[in-house]
Design a protein around this motif. Structure first.
Motif, PDB file in Angstrom:
ATOM      1  N   THR A 143       0.860  -1.183   0.000  1.00 43.96           N
ATOM      2  CA  THR A 143       0.000   0.000   0.000  1.00 43.96           C
ATOM      3  C   THR A 143       0.894   1.229   0.000  1.00 43.96           C
ATOM      4  O   THR A 143       1.826   1.320   0.798  1.00 43.96           O
ATOM      5  CB  THR A 143      -0.896   0.015   1.252  1.00 43.96           C
ATOM      6  OG1 THR A 143      -1.670  -1.181   1.299  1.00 43.96           O
ATOM      7  CG2 THR A 143      -1.831   1.217   1.233  1.00 43.96           C
ATOM      8  N   THR A 144       0.632   2.173  -0.900  1.00 44.59           N
ATOM      9  CA  THR A 144       1.436   3.394  -0.939  1.00 44.59           C
ATOM     10  C   THR A 144       0.545   4.606  -1.132  1.00 44.59           C
ATOM     11  O   THR A 144      -0.502   4.515  -1.786  1.00 44.59           O
ATOM     12  CB  THR A 144       2.498   3.335  -2.058  1.00 44.59           C
ATOM     13  OG1 THR A 144       3.280   4.537  -2.032  1.00 44.59           O
ATOM     14  CG2 THR A 144       1.880   3.183  -3.439  1.00 44.59           C
ATOM     15  N   PHE A 156       4.569   7.252   1.459  1.00 44.14           N
ATOM     16  CA  PHE A 156       4.673   6.207   2.473  1.00 44.14           C
ATOM     17  C   PHE A 156       4.277   4.846   1.900  1.00 44.14           C
ATOM     18  O   PHE A 156       3.563   4.759   0.900  1.00 44.14           O
ATOM     19  CB  PHE A 156       3.786   6.559   3.670  1.00 44.14           C
ATOM     20  CG  PHE A 156       4.123   7.887   4.294  1.00 44.14           C
ATOM     21  CD1 PHE A 156       5.197   8.012   5.157  1.00 44.14           C
ATOM     22  CD2 PHE A 156       3.364   9.014   4.012  1.00 44.14           C
ATOM     23  CE1 PHE A 156       5.516   9.239   5.725  1.00 44.14           C
ATOM     24  CE2 PHE A 156       3.678  10.247   4.570  1.00 44.14           C
ATOM     25  CZ  PHE A 156       4.749  10.356   5.437  1.00 44.14           C
ATOM     26  N   PHE A 157       4.734   3.794   2.587  1.00 42.07           N
ATOM     27  CA  PHE A 157       4.490   2.425   2.133  1.00 42.07           C
ATOM     28  C   PHE A 157       4.185   1.521   3.326  1.00 42.07           C
ATOM     29  O   PHE A 157       4.752   1.686   4.405  1.00 42.07           O
ATOM     30  CB  PHE A 157       5.719   1.851   1.413  1.00 42.07           C
ATOM     31  CG  PHE A 157       6.164   2.637   0.216  1.00 42.07           C
ATOM     32  CD1 PHE A 157       5.800   2.244  -1.068  1.00 42.07           C
ATOM     33  CD2 PHE A 157       6.957   3.765   0.368  1.00 42.07           C
ATOM     34  CE1 PHE A 157       6.217   2.975  -2.173  1.00 42.07           C
ATOM     35  CE2 PHE A 157       7.383   4.497  -0.727  1.00 42.07           C
ATOM     36  CZ  PHE A 157       7.011   4.096  -2.003  1.00 42.07           C
ATOM     37  N   ILE A 158       3.298   0.552   3.082  1.00 35.99           N
ATOM     38  CA  ILE A 158       3.039  -0.509   4.050  1.00 35.99           C
ATOM     39  C   ILE A 158       3.174  -1.834   3.317  1.00 35.99           C
ATOM     40  O   ILE A 158       2.664  -1.993   2.199  1.00 35.99           O
ATOM     41  CB  ILE A 158       1.623  -0.406   4.658  1.00 35.99           C
ATOM     42  CG1 ILE A 158       1.448   0.900   5.428  1.00 35.99           C
ATOM     43  CG2 ILE A 158       1.344  -1.594   5.585  1.00 35.99           C
ATOM     44  CD1 ILE A 158       0.009   1.126   5.889  1.00 35.99           C
ATOM     45  N   GLN A 190       2.347  -5.924   3.713  1.00 32.39           N
ATOM     46  CA  GLN A 190       1.577  -6.902   4.482  1.00 32.39           C
ATOM     47  C   GLN A 190       1.557  -8.234   3.744  1.00 32.39           C
ATOM     48  O   GLN A 190       1.684  -8.289   2.516  1.00 32.39           O
ATOM     49  CB  GLN A 190       0.139  -6.416   4.674  1.00 32.39           C
ATOM     50  CG  GLN A 190       0.016  -5.147   5.508  1.00 32.39           C
ATOM     51  CD  GLN A 190      -1.391  -4.573   5.454  1.00 32.39           C
ATOM     52  OE1 GLN A 190      -1.809  -4.069   4.415  1.00 32.39           O
ATOM     53  NE2 GLN A 190      -2.112  -4.642   6.569  1.00 32.39           N
ATOM     54  N   LEU A 195       1.402  -7.295   9.354  1.00 31.97           N
ATOM     55  CA  LEU A 195       2.361  -6.268   8.975  1.00 31.97           C
ATOM     56  C   LEU A 195       3.757  -6.861   8.827  1.00 31.97           C
ATOM     57  O   LEU A 195       4.287  -7.494   9.744  1.00 31.97           O
ATOM     58  CB  LEU A 195       2.378  -5.153  10.022  1.00 31.97           C
ATOM     59  CG  LEU A 195       3.288  -3.956   9.720  1.00 31.97           C
ATOM     60  CD1 LEU A 195       2.774  -3.202   8.493  1.00 31.97           C
ATOM     61  CD2 LEU A 195       3.368  -3.039  10.929  1.00 31.97           C
ATOM     62  N   THR A 203       7.231  -1.208   7.056  1.00 33.04           N
ATOM     63  CA  THR A 203       6.763   0.115   6.621  1.00 33.04           C
ATOM     64  C   THR A 203       7.949   0.888   6.070  1.00 33.04           C
ATOM     65  O   THR A 203       9.110   0.574   6.357  1.00 33.04           O
ATOM     66  CB  THR A 203       6.136   0.911   7.780  1.00 33.04           C
ATOM     67  OG1 THR A 203       7.122   1.086   8.810  1.00 33.04           O
ATOM     68  CG2 THR A 203       4.912   0.197   8.348  1.00 33.04           C
ATOM     69  N   SER A 215       9.073   5.125   4.630  1.00 32.45           N
ATOM     70  CA  SER A 215       8.743   6.517   4.310  1.00 32.45           C
ATOM     71  C   SER A 215       9.828   7.062   3.388  1.00 32.45           C
ATOM     72  O   SER A 215      11.004   6.690   3.516  1.00 32.45           O
ATOM     73  CB  SER A 215       8.633   7.365   5.579  1.00 32.45           C
ATOM     74  OG  SER A 215       9.846   7.343   6.310  1.00 32.45           O
ATOM     75  N   MET A 272      -2.133   4.654   7.840  1.00 30.66           N
ATOM     76  CA  MET A 272      -1.292   4.489   9.023  1.00 30.66           C
ATOM     77  C   MET A 272      -0.452   5.747   9.208  1.00 30.66           C
ATOM     78  O   MET A 272      -0.027   6.361   8.239  1.00 30.66           O
ATOM     79  CB  MET A 272      -0.378   3.259   8.869  1.00 30.66           C
ATOM     80  CG  MET A 272       0.517   2.987  10.061  1.00 30.66           C
ATOM     81  SD  MET A 272       1.629   1.559   9.786  1.00 30.66           S
ATOM     82  CE  MET A 272       0.444   0.221   9.768  1.00 30.66           C
ATOM     83  N   LEU A 301       2.849   7.391   9.809  1.00 34.14           N
ATOM     84  CA  LEU A 301       4.260   7.057   9.708  1.00 34.14           C
ATOM     85  C   LEU A 301       5.097   8.335   9.751  1.00 34.14           C
ATOM     86  O   LEU A 301       4.670   9.385   9.274  1.00 34.14           O
ATOM     87  CB  LEU A 301       4.548   6.298   8.402  1.00 34.14           C
ATOM     88  CG  LEU A 301       3.853   4.951   8.226  1.00 34.14           C
ATOM     89  CD1 LEU A 301       4.148   4.374   6.848  1.00 34.14           C
ATOM     90  CD2 LEU A 301       4.292   3.973   9.318  1.00 34.14           C
TER      91      LEU A 301
END
Length: 231
Positions: free
Chosen positions: A64-65, A78-80, A82, A88, A91, A93, A124, A126
Motif C-alpha cells: 500500500t502506498t 509512504f508504504f506498508i 503486508q 504487517l 513500513t 517513508s 497508518m 508514519l
C-alpha cells in the motif's frame, strides 16, 4: 528477488518501492512520461525502511502506498507491506523532489504547474525519514566504479543499487545469523557512469554505515541496524 536464505533482499524491497511509487504517480497524472514532457523528473532524496518480518519464498506481499502534501518542495510518500493475511511485514517513508532534466537542479512544482492529489490522511501514521545517524567505529575504505548493472535509464546509479553496495560490505556471517531491521538512506548527489566513488564503511556493535564520496563531495549515506535471529 531473494537472498541465499530465501528472504526478500533489501535492495529489491527498495526497487519495488520505486516501481510502486512510479505506478501510483502515473495514475495520479504525474508519472515519468507526463513529467518528461515538461522537462522534469522525480528524484529520491531520502528513504527509511523498517522491517518487522522479511517475507520468504512463495509469500505474496500486498503493498500500500500513498503520497502526503508537499513540504517545502519535498513530496513525502509512504508504504506498508503486508502478507495475504494482513499481517504487517514492514513500513517505509520516502521524500521525493522534482528535478529539471536539463539543469539537474531541484525545482518548485508550482513553477512547472505540477499538482499532486493527496489524501487527507493515509491508513497508518508514519514518520518522515530523519537525519542519518553516524555510528562510531573504524572506517574501512574501498573504491567502486559504476558498471552496467548499476545504471538506470538516465545512465546514473539507481537508488536501490546503493543498498546492494551497502549489504555487500556486511560480513556474510552477520547475514547468516541475523537481519537488518531498519535501513535509512540519504541521497545528496547523483553518481554517473565512469565516476570513481570512495566507499567508507564502519560498524559500531549492531549498527552499520556506508558513505559514498568523491573528495569533499558526499553522494549518499546509508545507516542500518542489525538484529540477531533467535534460535
Amino acid at each position: 528477488e531473494l537472498d541465499f536464505k530465501g528472504f526478500w533482499k533489501p535492495e529489491n524491497i527498495f526497487l519495488t518501492m520505486q516501481e510502486a511509487a512510479g505506478i501510483h504517480a502515473t495514475r495520479l497524472g504525474a508519472g515519468y512520461e507526463a513529467l518528461k514532457q515538461i522537462g522534469i523528473t522525480w528524484v529520491l532524496v531520502k528513504s527509511a525502511l523498517k522491517m518487522e518480518k522479511y517475507p520468504g519464498t512463495g509469500t505474496k506481499v500486498c503493498i500500500t502506498t500513498w503520497p502526503a502534501p508537499e513540504r517545502r518542495m519535498f513530496f513525502p510518500r509512504f508504504f506498508i507491506f503486508q502478507d495475504e493475511a494482513g499481517n504487517l511485514l514492514g513500513t517505509a517513508s520516502t521524500l521525493w523532489a522534482l528535478m529539471d532534466i536539463s539543469t539537474r537542479t531541484i525545482v518548485a512544482p508550482a513553477a512547472k504547474g505540477v499538482t499532486l492529489p493527496t489524501p487527507a490522511e493515509g491508513p497508518m501514521k508514519l514518520e518522515l525519514p530523519g537525519k542519518i545517524r553516524v555510528p562510531e567505529g573504524e572506517i574501512k575504505t574501498d573504491t567502486v566504479v559504476p558498471k552496467y548493472s548499476d545504471l538506470d535509464i538516465n545512465c546514473h546509479v539507481n537508488n536501490s543499487k546503493y543498498i546492494d553496495w551497502f549489504t555487500d560490505h556486511i560480513p556474510l556471517d552477520v547475514h547468516k545469523n541475523g537481519h537488518l531491521t531498519e535501513i535509512a538512506i540519504s541521497y545528496s548527489k547523483e553518481i554517473v557512469s565512469g565516476e570513481n566513488v570512495c566507499l567508507e564503511f564502519s560498524r559500531n556493535d549492531n549498527q552499520f554505515r556506508l558513505a559514498g564520496k568523491n573528495g569533499d563531495q558526499t553522494y549518499f549515506v546509508v545507516n542500518a541496524n542489525w538484529t540477531e535471529e533467535t534460535k
